[in-house]
Design a protein around this motif. Structure first.
Motif, PDB file in Angstrom:
ATOM      1  N   ASN A  18     -24.738  53.472  26.015  1.00  0.00           N
ATOM      2  CA  ASN A  18     -24.523  53.303  24.574  1.00  0.00           C
ATOM      3  C   ASN A  18     -23.240  53.962  24.088  1.00  0.00           C
ATOM      4  N   SER A  19     -22.577  54.765  24.932  1.00  0.00           N
ATOM      5  CA  SER A  19     -21.438  55.517  24.387  1.00  0.00           C
ATOM      6  C   SER A  19     -20.167  54.679  24.310  1.00  0.00           C
ATOM      7  N   LEU A  20     -19.923  53.833  25.295  1.00  0.00           N
ATOM      8  CA  LEU A  20     -18.764  52.947  25.156  1.00  0.00           C
ATOM      9  C   LEU A  20     -18.968  52.047  23.940  1.00  0.00           C
ATOM     10  N   LEU A  21     -20.216  51.641  23.743  1.00  0.00           N
ATOM     11  CA  LEU A  21     -20.542  50.797  22.591  1.00  0.00           C
ATOM     12  C   LEU A  21     -20.234  51.527  21.286  1.00  0.00           C
TER      13      LEU A  21
ATOM     14  N   GLN B  55     -18.733  54.292  34.493  1.00  0.00           N
ATOM     15  CA  GLN B  55     -19.072  53.474  35.657  1.00  0.00           C
ATOM     16  C   GLN B  55     -19.950  52.278  35.304  1.00  0.00           C
ATOM     17  N   GLY B  56     -21.185  52.575  34.848  1.00  0.00           N
ATOM     18  CA  GLY B  56     -22.243  51.565  34.806  1.00  0.00           C
ATOM     19  C   GLY B  56     -21.975  50.363  33.932  1.00  0.00           C
ATOM     20  N   GLY B  57     -21.563  50.567  32.682  1.00  0.00           N
ATOM     21  CA  GLY B  57     -21.325  49.415  31.835  1.00  0.00           C
ATOM     22  C   GLY B  57     -21.511  49.702  30.362  1.00  0.00           C
ATOM     23  N   ILE B  58     -21.568  48.622  29.591  1.00  0.00           N
ATOM     24  CA  ILE B  58     -21.724  48.715  28.138  1.00  0.00           C
ATOM     25  C   ILE B  58     -23.000  47.967  27.752  1.00  0.00           C
TER      26      ILE B  58
ATOM     27  N   SER C 166      -8.934  59.421  30.376  1.00  0.00           N
ATOM     28  CA  SER C 166      -9.967  59.606  29.354  1.00  0.00           C
ATOM     29  C   SER C 166     -11.325  59.537  30.039  1.00  0.00           C
ATOM     30  N   ASN C 167     -12.371  59.934  29.332  1.00  0.00           N
ATOM     31  CA  ASN C 167     -13.722  59.693  29.851  1.00  0.00           C
ATOM     32  C   ASN C 167     -13.940  58.197  30.035  1.00  0.00           C
ATOM     33  N   THR C 168     -13.394  57.433  29.106  1.00  0.00           N
ATOM     34  CA  THR C 168     -13.580  55.982  29.173  1.00  0.00           C
ATOM     35  C   THR C 168     -13.156  55.441  30.536  1.00  0.00           C
ATOM     36  N   TYR C 169     -12.004  55.888  31.015  1.00  0.00           N
ATOM     37  CA  TYR C 169     -11.477  55.383  32.282  1.00  0.00           C
ATOM     38  C   TYR C 169     -12.467  55.631  33.425  1.00  0.00           C
TER      39      TYR C 169
ATOM     40  N   GLY D  31      -6.149  60.202  20.495  1.00  0.00           N
ATOM     41  CA  GLY D  31      -7.015  59.844  21.618  1.00  0.00           C
ATOM     42  C   GLY D  31      -6.957  58.361  21.888  1.00  0.00           C
ATOM     43  N   ALA D  32      -6.869  58.008  23.187  1.00  0.00           N
ATOM     44  CA  ALA D  32      -6.705  56.600  23.555  1.00  0.00           C
ATOM     45  C   ALA D  32      -7.784  56.141  24.522  1.00  0.00           C
ATOM     46  N   GLY D  33      -8.997  56.707  24.393  1.00  0.00           N
ATOM     47  CA  GLY D  33     -10.146  56.130  25.080  1.00  0.00           C
ATOM     48  C   GLY D  33     -10.615  54.932  24.269  1.00  0.00           C
ATOM     49  N   ILE D  34     -11.841  54.498  24.522  1.00  0.00           N
ATOM     50  CA  ILE D  34     -12.307  53.279  23.861  1.00  0.00           C
ATOM     51  C   ILE D  34     -12.341  53.439  22.341  1.00  0.00           C
ATOM     52  N   ALA D  35     -12.693  54.633  21.846  1.00  0.00           N
ATOM     53  CA  ALA D  35     -12.779  54.820  20.395  1.00  0.00           C
ATOM     54  C   ALA D  35     -11.392  54.798  19.762  1.00  0.00           C
ATOM     55  N   GLY D  36     -10.444  55.509  20.360  1.00  0.00           N
ATOM     56  CA  GLY D  36      -9.100  55.560  19.794  1.00  0.00           C
ATOM     57  C   GLY D  36      -8.405  54.213  19.860  1.00  0.00           C
TER      58      GLY D  36
ATOM     59  N   GLY E 123     -12.774  69.064  24.344  1.00  0.00           N
ATOM     60  CA  GLY E 123     -13.248  69.210  22.961  1.00  0.00           C
ATOM     61  C   GLY E 123     -12.172  69.607  21.962  1.00  0.00           C
ATOM     62  N   ASP E 124     -10.930  69.201  22.209  1.00  0.00           N
ATOM     63  CA  ASP E 124      -9.827  69.658  21.352  1.00  0.00           C
ATOM     64  C   ASP E 124      -9.964  69.187  19.902  1.00  0.00           C
ATOM     65  N   GLY E 125     -10.322  67.926  19.728  1.00  0.00           N
ATOM     66  CA  GLY E 125     -10.416  67.385  18.366  1.00  0.00           C
ATOM     67  C   GLY E 125     -11.547  68.036  17.596  1.00  0.00           C
TER      68      GLY E 125
ATOM     69  N   GLY F 208     -16.322  57.951  18.326  1.00  0.00           N
ATOM     70  CA  GLY F 208     -16.521  58.100  19.769  1.00  0.00           C
ATOM     71  C   GLY F 208     -17.255  59.391  20.076  1.00  0.00           C
ATOM     72  N   GLU F 209     -17.025  59.904  21.283  1.00  0.00           N
ATOM     73  CA  GLU F 209     -17.831  61.041  21.745  1.00  0.00           C
ATOM     74  C   GLU F 209     -17.581  62.309  20.934  1.00  0.00           C
ATOM     75  N   CYS F 210     -16.434  62.436  20.287  1.00  0.00           N
ATOM     76  CA  CYS F 210     -16.187  63.659  19.503  1.00  0.00           C
ATOM     77  C   CYS F 210     -16.924  63.638  18.169  1.00  0.00           C
TER      78      CYS F 210
ATOM     79  N   PHE G  96      -0.031  66.973  22.851  1.00  0.00           N
ATOM     80  CA  PHE G  96      -1.318  67.665  22.678  1.00  0.00           C
ATOM     81  C   PHE G  96      -1.472  68.025  21.202  1.00  0.00           C
ATOM     82  N   VAL G  97      -2.521  67.514  20.583  1.00  0.00           N
ATOM     83  CA  VAL G  97      -2.768  67.892  19.188  1.00  0.00           C
ATOM     84  C   VAL G  97      -3.372  69.289  19.177  1.00  0.00           C
ATOM     85  N   VAL G  98      -2.638  70.212  18.591  1.00  0.00           N
ATOM     86  CA  VAL G  98      -3.048  71.619  18.584  1.00  0.00           C
ATOM     87  C   VAL G  98      -3.985  71.882  17.414  1.00  0.00           C
TER      88      VAL G  98
HETATM   89  C1  LIG Z   1     -18.252  59.572  35.138  1.00  0.00           C
HETATM   90  C2  LIG Z   1     -18.670  58.995  33.819  1.00  0.00           C
HETATM   91  C3  LIG Z   1     -19.406  57.822  33.776  1.00  0.00           C
HETATM   92  C4  LIG Z   1     -19.784  57.269  32.544  1.00  0.00           C
HETATM   93  N1  LIG Z   1     -20.421  56.060  32.525  1.00  0.00           N
HETATM   94  C5  LIG Z   1     -20.674  55.473  31.330  1.00  0.00           C
HETATM   95  C6  LIG Z   1     -21.207  54.157  31.271  1.00  0.00           C
HETATM   96  O1  LIG Z   1     -21.438  53.517  32.286  1.00  0.00           O
HETATM   97  N2  LIG Z   1     -21.435  53.618  30.040  1.00  0.00           N
HETATM   98  C7  LIG Z   1     -21.183  54.288  28.882  1.00  0.00           C
HETATM   99  O2  LIG Z   1     -21.413  53.751  27.788  1.00  0.00           O
HETATM  100  N3  LIG Z   1     -20.662  55.536  28.923  1.00  0.00           N
HETATM  101  C8  LIG Z   1     -20.388  56.128  30.103  1.00  0.00           C
HETATM  102  N4  LIG Z   1     -19.843  57.374  30.131  1.00  0.00           N
HETATM  103  C9  LIG Z   1     -19.534  58.047  28.859  1.00  0.00           C
HETATM  104  C10 LIG Z   1     -18.300  57.401  28.228  1.00  0.00           C
HETATM  105  O3  LIG Z   1     -17.336  57.192  29.221  1.00  0.00           O
HETATM  106  C11 LIG Z   1     -17.690  58.264  27.133  1.00  0.00           C
HETATM  107  O4  LIG Z   1     -18.662  58.764  26.278  1.00  0.00           O
HETATM  108  C12 LIG Z   1     -16.705  57.435  26.303  1.00  0.00           C
HETATM  109  O5  LIG Z   1     -15.786  56.821  27.157  1.00  0.00           O
HETATM  110  C13 LIG Z   1     -15.980  58.307  25.290  1.00  0.00           C
HETATM  111  O6  LIG Z   1     -14.947  57.544  24.720  1.00  0.00           O
HETATM  112  P1  LIG Z   1     -13.980  58.204  23.645  1.00  0.00           P
HETATM  113  O7  LIG Z   1     -12.982  57.181  23.288  1.00  0.00           O
HETATM  114  O8  LIG Z   1     -14.770  58.821  22.577  1.00  0.00           O
HETATM  115  O9  LIG Z   1     -13.286  59.422  24.425  1.00  0.00           O
HETATM  116  P2  LIG Z   1     -12.412  59.412  25.749  1.00  0.00           P
HETATM  117  O10 LIG Z   1     -12.521  58.145  26.466  1.00  0.00           O
HETATM  118  O11 LIG Z   1     -12.733  60.646  26.495  1.00  0.00           O
HETATM  119  O12 LIG Z   1     -10.920  59.537  25.202  1.00  0.00           O
HETATM  120  C14 LIG Z   1     -10.455  60.747  24.650  1.00  0.00           C
HETATM  121  C15 LIG Z   1      -8.966  60.622  24.404  1.00  0.00           C
HETATM  122  O13 LIG Z   1      -8.522  61.722  23.626  1.00  0.00           O
HETATM  123  C16 LIG Z   1      -7.349  62.268  24.190  1.00  0.00           C
HETATM  124  N5  LIG Z   1      -7.264  63.671  23.804  1.00  0.00           N
HETATM  125  C17 LIG Z   1      -8.179  64.644  24.003  1.00  0.00           C
HETATM  126  N6  LIG Z   1      -7.729  65.806  23.493  1.00  0.00           N
HETATM  127  C18 LIG Z   1      -6.510  65.559  22.951  1.00  0.00           C
HETATM  128  C19 LIG Z   1      -5.532  66.353  22.301  1.00  0.00           C
HETATM  129  N7  LIG Z   1      -5.685  67.671  22.098  1.00  0.00           N
HETATM  130  N8  LIG Z   1      -4.390  65.761  21.885  1.00  0.00           N
HETATM  131  C20 LIG Z   1      -4.168  64.442  22.096  1.00  0.00           C
HETATM  132  N9  LIG Z   1      -5.068  63.639  22.722  1.00  0.00           N
HETATM  133  C21 LIG Z   1      -6.218  64.194  23.141  1.00  0.00           C
HETATM  134  C22 LIG Z   1      -7.533  62.048  25.677  1.00  0.00           C
HETATM  135  O14 LIG Z   1      -6.308  62.159  26.347  1.00  0.00           O
HETATM  136  C23 LIG Z   1      -8.116  60.637  25.664  1.00  0.00           C
HETATM  137  O15 LIG Z   1      -7.088  59.701  25.510  1.00  0.00           O
HETATM  138  C24 LIG Z   1     -19.458  57.939  31.345  1.00  0.00           C
HETATM  139  C25 LIG Z   1     -18.726  59.119  31.386  1.00  0.00           C
HETATM  140  C26 LIG Z   1     -18.321  59.642  32.605  1.00  0.00           C
HETATM  141  C27 LIG Z   1     -17.504  60.899  32.604  1.00  0.00           C
END
Ligand SMILES: Cc1cc2nc3c(=O)[nH]c(=O)nc-3n(C[C@H](O)[C@H](O)[C@H](O)COP(=O)(O)OP(=O)(O)OC[C@H]3O[C@@H](n4cnc5c(N)ncnc54)[C@H](O)[C@@H]3O)c2cc1C
Length: 624
Positions: free
Chosen positions: A431-434, A76-79, A70-73, A33-38, A255-257, A415-417, A184-186
């Protein structure tokens, strides 16, 4: 932009001293995963913590589509970060505990607000483009339930996009990080620990019975499958909004992970708590329509044109998120499930603007929402737009300790998982980006530092509101996941199966729940798990064999006789794999929601409308 190097402001995990024999040499680490946590985890591994004698090392970063999706991308609002002179991490922690409705784990929250603030400072120092005043000082916003103005943002309402682009660019420029996209991690590969061996004392005490050995990958560009061997896996796979037909989450949020960790035997907790945003656009990709629109004076109407929130709460449309989401849901159910309406023309009346004035105001004040609604064919300066509550953020996840370790040796989650205990029964806005920043980094450092024998040290499950009577279910409840049903029609269209999962979750495990609906959903999801397991197996068996190309970590896992996959095969396989994951975690969520016979935070039971102080604890579940 400078690189995100190590700092010396936080502690590193205590080095484990168990005598259990481990793999010699440095650990092999994969981040999924390459959102903010990864990204945070991968950078922590790559850069290490030299001041503590912990050099960085090579790490593989895997993501199932393009690097940034990712959800991270989409955030909207901020950290939220206590980095301003009038603020303090302790105040931020207090707000977080209050939002968590008694289920937060105070130590985990303390780490979140202290170390999260440090990580936000590091992002700023690294050149991430946060919004600033002309004099160069940071802009900050005040959000609901925060006692201080502490939300830093970027690109106006495009914080996630800027952060994801900037931090992923740093990751791409970091030589120690090897990025694999479209993989895709199965599943996880694990092996049992011999818990009878004298050397496995720590694992025995901590209830750890298996260790991670790798991940099984499905290449979504070629359809090939392989196993990547590694002895540390950091899951950062995000949320699972795609459980529901209405969600703000992008397509990757399945929710794959979490599902893979469950199948491998990891503990999960708090899956009954899903936060629903009250207003997402009722069509298209359910784009989030921020509270700020209601803050400016937009009203909510049902199909009969009646404004209903004034009869529900003195704050009307500005009541807390949960209150508005629940009433929107009730109104929708009363009108055959069709979306309610958000009337932005009320802003014009409130502000005394004529048509041209309102059009200009909406465009200036809400540029992204304005552009999206218009792209969907609505002129919201003239007519109400359809809106619906939408699944937004999952508080629960894979249970971890404060160093992101899970109940499987070598498996970490961030992160969110993950369920670290920082979100409790309801997340405080921003608080979730944080969390991804703070705990992603912790996961990386722990994976780097832990010995092969290291096991988790889980915190108590008692929440911050626990009292002397609170039942702490220390033993995880087991839930048997049905086996694949070989009788089911594996040719059923994956898209139809997805629809069945979404509808079951929306109606049974949605914004409002009761015992009848949850029991019905449980039964239906049990059948869907049987069906989706069979479909996933059938789809994988059709895929082509991946030849062993590099002679190192990759080994073939598919039969040599498998046929060459077409693009449709690949797309259907991805959907089948995601369906299996969604049905599985949906079933756990339904079971957890049925077990919690109270309403608390985001979990609203119409048959148990009150909060029961005795239930101020999390309940872990594990595969039976
Ligand atoms: C519209 C919207 C607005 C939001 N606004 C805010 C905000 O303002 N402030 C805030 O703090 N939070 C906000 N959130 C919540 C926040 O964006 C997420 O909780 C946070 O970004 C999660 O980060 P993460 O790194 O855990 O996961 P993600 O950012 O979702 O990254 C998950 C990564 O895992 C990868 N992945 C998933 N499954 C697999 C698989 N099977 N194999 C390989 N890779 C996989 C994905 O491709 C992705 O790279 C918002 C969410 C949404 C949807």
């Amino acid at each position: 932009m400078t690189s995100l190097t190590q700092d010396n402001t936080t502690t590193t995990p205590a080095k484990e001293t168990s005598s259990t024999t481990g793999t010699p040499g440095e650990p092999t680490i994969a981040v999924i995963g390459a959102g903010i946590a990864g990204l945070s985890a991968a950078l922590a591994v790559a850069n290490g913590y030299p001041d503590a004698g912990l050099p960085g090392q090579h790490v593989t970063l895997i993501t199932k589509t393009d690097l940034v999706e990712s959800n991270t991308y989409h955030a909207q609002g901020g950290i939220a970060a206590a980095i301003f002179p009038d603020d303090d991490p302790k105040l931020h922690a207090k707000d977080t505990l209050a939002a968590g409705a008694g289920l937060c784990e105070p130590k985990a929250v303390d780490i979140l607000t202290r170390e999260g603030a440090e990580q936000v400072r590091r992002l700023i120092g690294a050149g991430v483009r946060f919004d600033k005043h002309p004099d160069g000082t940071l802009l900050r916003g005040l959000e609901a339930a925060h006692s201080r103005s502490r939300v830093v943002h970027a690109g106006g309402d495009a914080t996630g996009k800027i952060v994801e682009l900037d931090v992923s660019a740093i990751a791409r420029d970091t030589p120690n990080i090897h990025i694999i996209e479209h993989a895709f991690v199965v599943d996880l590969v694990t092996e049992p620990i011999d818990t009878h061996s004298p050397a496995a004392g720590e694992a025995r005490t901590a209830g750890v019975t298996s260790a991670v050995r790798g991940v099984r990958l499905f290449d979504t560009a070629t359809g090939e499958q392989r196993t990547l061997a590694c002895n540390r896996v950091i899951l950062a796979t995000g949320g699972a909004g795609r459980l529901y037909p209405f969600t703000t989450n992008p397509q990757v949020a399945t929710g794959d992970g979490l599902a893979a960790a469950w199948r491998a035997g990891a503990q999960v907790a708090d899956l009954e708590f899903y936060q629903f945003h009250p207003t997402a656009l009722g069509v298209g990709e359910h784009f989030l329509i921020s509270e700020a629109v209601r803050g400016e004076g937009a009203t909510l109407l049902n199909e009969r044109g009646e404004r209903y929130m004034t009869t529900i709460d003195p704050r009307a449309e500005l009541a807390p998120r949960d209150v508005v989401a629940r009433e929107n849901f009730r109104q929708m159910m009363a009108q055959g499930g069709r979306p309610v309406l958000l009337d932005a023309t009320a802003i014009g009346r409130k502000m005394g603007l004529d048509q041209a004035g309102l059009t200009a105001f909406l465009k200036r004040r809400f540029p992204t929402i304005d552009a999206y609604t218009r792209s969907m064919g609505f002129d919201w300066s003239r007519e109400p737009i359809p809106v619906t509550p939408a699944a937004h953020y999952w508080m629960g996840g894979i249970r971890t300790d404060v160093w992101a370790r899970t109940s499987i040796r070598g498996l970490y989650a961030a992160g969110e998982c993950a369920r670290t205990g920082v979100q409790g029964a309801n997340r405080l806005a921003s608080n979730s980006l944080l969390e991804g920043l703070a705990y992603g980094r912790r996961a990386g450092l722990a994976a780097l530092r832990d010995t092969d024998a290291a096991v988790w040290q889980p915190q108590s499950l008692l929440g911050s509101a626990a009292n002397a009577q609170t039942r702490e279910i220390t033993e995880p409840q087991t839930l048997a996941i049905p086996s694949p049903d070989t009788q089911v029609d594996t040719d059923a269209k994956p898209a139809d199966v997805r629809d069945a999962i979404e509808q079951t979750m929306w109606h049974g495990v949605g914004v409002l729940r009761d015992a009848d609906g949850l029991s019905h959903a449980q039964n239906r999801l049990t059948g869907l798990v049987e069906q989706t397991q069979a479909q996933a197996q059938a789809a994988l068996s059709k895929m082509a064999e991946k030849p062993k190309t590099d002679g190192t970590a990759a080994t073939t896992t598919t039969p040599a006789t498998a046929s060459v996959p077409t693009p449709d095969d690949i797309a259907n396989t991805v959907t089948a794999l995601e369906n299996r994951n969604l049905a599985t975690i949906g079933l756990i969520a339904a079971t957890a929601a049925l077990a919690r016979t109270e309403s608390r935070g985001a979990h609203a039971r119409t048959d148990f409308p009150d909060t029961d102080s005795v239930q101020a604890c999390s309940r872990p579940f594990i595969r039976g």
